[in-house]
Scaffold this motif. Structure first.
Motif, PDB file in Angstrom:
ATOM      1  N   SER A  43      70.672  35.316  28.650  1.00 53.05           N
ATOM      2  CA  SER A  43      70.795  35.437  30.103  1.00 53.05           C
ATOM      3  C   SER A  43      69.526  35.061  30.865  1.00 53.05           C
ATOM      4  O   SER A  43      69.522  35.045  32.092  1.00 53.05           O
ATOM      5  N   GLU A  46      69.529  32.080  33.584  1.00 53.49           N
ATOM      6  CA  GLU A  46      70.429  32.372  34.713  1.00 53.49           C
ATOM      7  C   GLU A  46      69.833  33.453  35.615  1.00 53.49           C
ATOM      8  O   GLU A  46      69.977  33.402  36.840  1.00 53.49           O
ATOM      9  N   GLU A  47      69.180  34.439  35.011  1.00 54.10           N
ATOM     10  CA  GLU A  47      68.500  35.464  35.802  1.00 54.10           C
ATOM     11  C   GLU A  47      67.328  34.856  36.572  1.00 54.10           C
ATOM     12  O   GLU A  47      67.090  35.197  37.736  1.00 54.10           O
ATOM     13  N   LEU A  49      67.173  31.903  37.731  1.00 55.90           N
ATOM     14  CA  LEU A  49      67.738  31.159  38.869  1.00 55.90           C
ATOM     15  C   LEU A  49      67.752  32.038  40.111  1.00 55.90           C
ATOM     16  O   LEU A  49      67.378  31.597  41.215  1.00 55.90           O
ATOM     17  N   ALA A  50      68.170  33.288  39.949  1.00 50.32           N
ATOM     18  CA  ALA A  50      68.221  34.216  41.092  1.00 50.32           C
ATOM     19  C   ALA A  50      66.831  34.687  41.493  1.00 50.32           C
ATOM     20  O   ALA A  50      66.489  34.710  42.688  1.00 50.32           O
ATOM     21  N   ILE A  67      76.407  31.906  45.759  1.00 51.38           N
ATOM     22  CA  ILE A  67      76.278  31.607  44.336  1.00 51.38           C
ATOM     23  C   ILE A  67      77.503  30.830  43.898  1.00 51.38           C
ATOM     24  O   ILE A  67      78.642  31.300  44.042  1.00 51.38           O
ATOM     25  N   THR A  75      73.388  35.812  37.061  1.00 49.99           N
ATOM     26  CA  THR A  75      72.708  35.426  38.297  1.00 49.99           C
ATOM     27  C   THR A  75      73.008  36.427  39.405  1.00 49.99           C
ATOM     28  O   THR A  75      72.111  36.817  40.164  1.00 49.99           O
ATOM     29  N   ALA A  79      70.229  38.733  41.334  1.00 56.54           N
ATOM     30  CA  ALA A  79      70.064  38.622  42.783  1.00 56.54           C
ATOM     31  C   ALA A  79      70.172  39.992  43.442  1.00 56.54           C
ATOM     32  O   ALA A  79      69.385  40.325  44.346  1.00 56.54           O
ATOM     33  N   LEU A 141      72.785  28.902  45.252  1.00 62.85           N
ATOM     34  CA  LEU A 141      72.465  28.874  43.831  1.00 62.85           C
ATOM     35  C   LEU A 141      73.650  28.275  43.093  1.00 62.85           C
ATOM     36  O   LEU A 141      74.768  28.792  43.183  1.00 62.85           O
ATOM     37  N   ASP A 143      75.300  27.210  39.528  1.00 60.98           N
ATOM     38  CA  ASP A 143      75.374  27.266  38.069  1.00 60.98           C
ATOM     39  C   ASP A 143      76.831  27.098  37.687  1.00 60.98           C
ATOM     40  O   ASP A 143      77.444  27.962  37.070  1.00 60.98           O
ATOM     41  N   TRP A 181      70.738  25.138  38.286  1.00 58.16           N
ATOM     42  CA  TRP A 181      70.459  25.393  36.874  1.00 58.16           C
ATOM     43  C   TRP A 181      70.907  24.204  36.038  1.00 58.16           C
ATOM     44  O   TRP A 181      71.934  23.580  36.322  1.00 58.16           O
TER      45      TRP A 181
END
Length: 226
Positions: A43, A46-47, A49-50, A67, A75, A79, A141, A143, A181
């Motif tokens: 993860s 993806e984390e 990204l936020a 998102i 994500t 966030a 965002l 993804d 992402w």
């Protein structure tokens, strides 16, 4: 070793491919054909990204975040952890089954994040939301694919085109952020972001903390229009 068990499947929006939800013990995987789109044990990127996006809009009051892609909620949860109670988050997920999995088979992964009053989930194309309202978002965002190419839904290619990036810039407030992402680099996409008028950073991150595959996050900031 515990074997993988397929829990469910769903057609992609164009009907040409199949998403499969699999479980092995407490581990979940979402597959597209032979490609693993996401895994509940991985993860980190993806984390990021936020976190990277929210850090850059930390001074914004009552931020609105869009998102693209619910996935396994990494994500979204990151966030929520970064943003205050005055924030609003809209998650656009095009595949209804993914939302059903989040509230059903993968409920233990999602916890209570979908019930957070700051969150709205819409079963729709993120591109439609981007095009629907100018200067609406503090951060967008994305993804929804494995990078700036529409592998899950071919029409997602439009998101990463010069025209699509221009629409994203129009949808962002001044100082807003478009974050994308990707599983790998794409110099052509970097050029298109700059051509669309963004100030661009490429951030290297890992799939799982300091380990795992290297992924890329583009952080594209919307400056004042000339």
């Amino acid at each position: 070793m515990i074997p993988w068990v397929q829990l469910d499947s769903a057609k992609t929006p164009d009907g040409g491919q199949e998403l499969r939800l699999k479980r092995r013990g407490s581990e979940f995987s979402i597959m597209l054909g032979t490609n693993e789109l996401m895994n509940s044990r991985l993860s980190g990127s993806e984390e990021a990204l936020a976190k990277l996006s929210c850090q850059r809009i930390a001074s914004h009051r009552q931020p609105r975040i869009l998102i693209g892609g619910l996935g396994m909620g990494f994500t979204l949860r990151a966030a929520l952890a970064e943003l205050g109670n005055d924030a609003g988050i809209v998650v656009a997920e095009l595949v209804p089954a993914v939302v059903a999995w989040a509230r059903g088979a993968m409920a233990e992964v999602f916890g209570d994040c979908l019930d957070d009053p700051r969150v709205t989930v819409q079963e729709t194309d993120v591109g439609q939301l981007i095009r629907s309202e100018p200067a609406a978002w503090d951060a967008i965002l994305l993804d929804v694919d494995n990078g700036p190419e529409g592998i899950v839904h071919k029409s997602n290619d439009a998101l990463y085109s010069l025209h699509g990036l221009g629409a994203a810039r129009t949808a962002l407030k001044t100082g807003g952020v478009l974050a994308v992402w990707s599983q790998g680099t794409d110099s052509g996409f970097t050029r298109r972001l700059k051509q669309a008028g963004f100030v661009v950073e490429e951030v290297n991150t890992r799939a799982n903390g300091k380990r795992g595959a290297r992924h890329i996050i583009w952080i594209a900031t919307n400056g004042p229009r000339s």
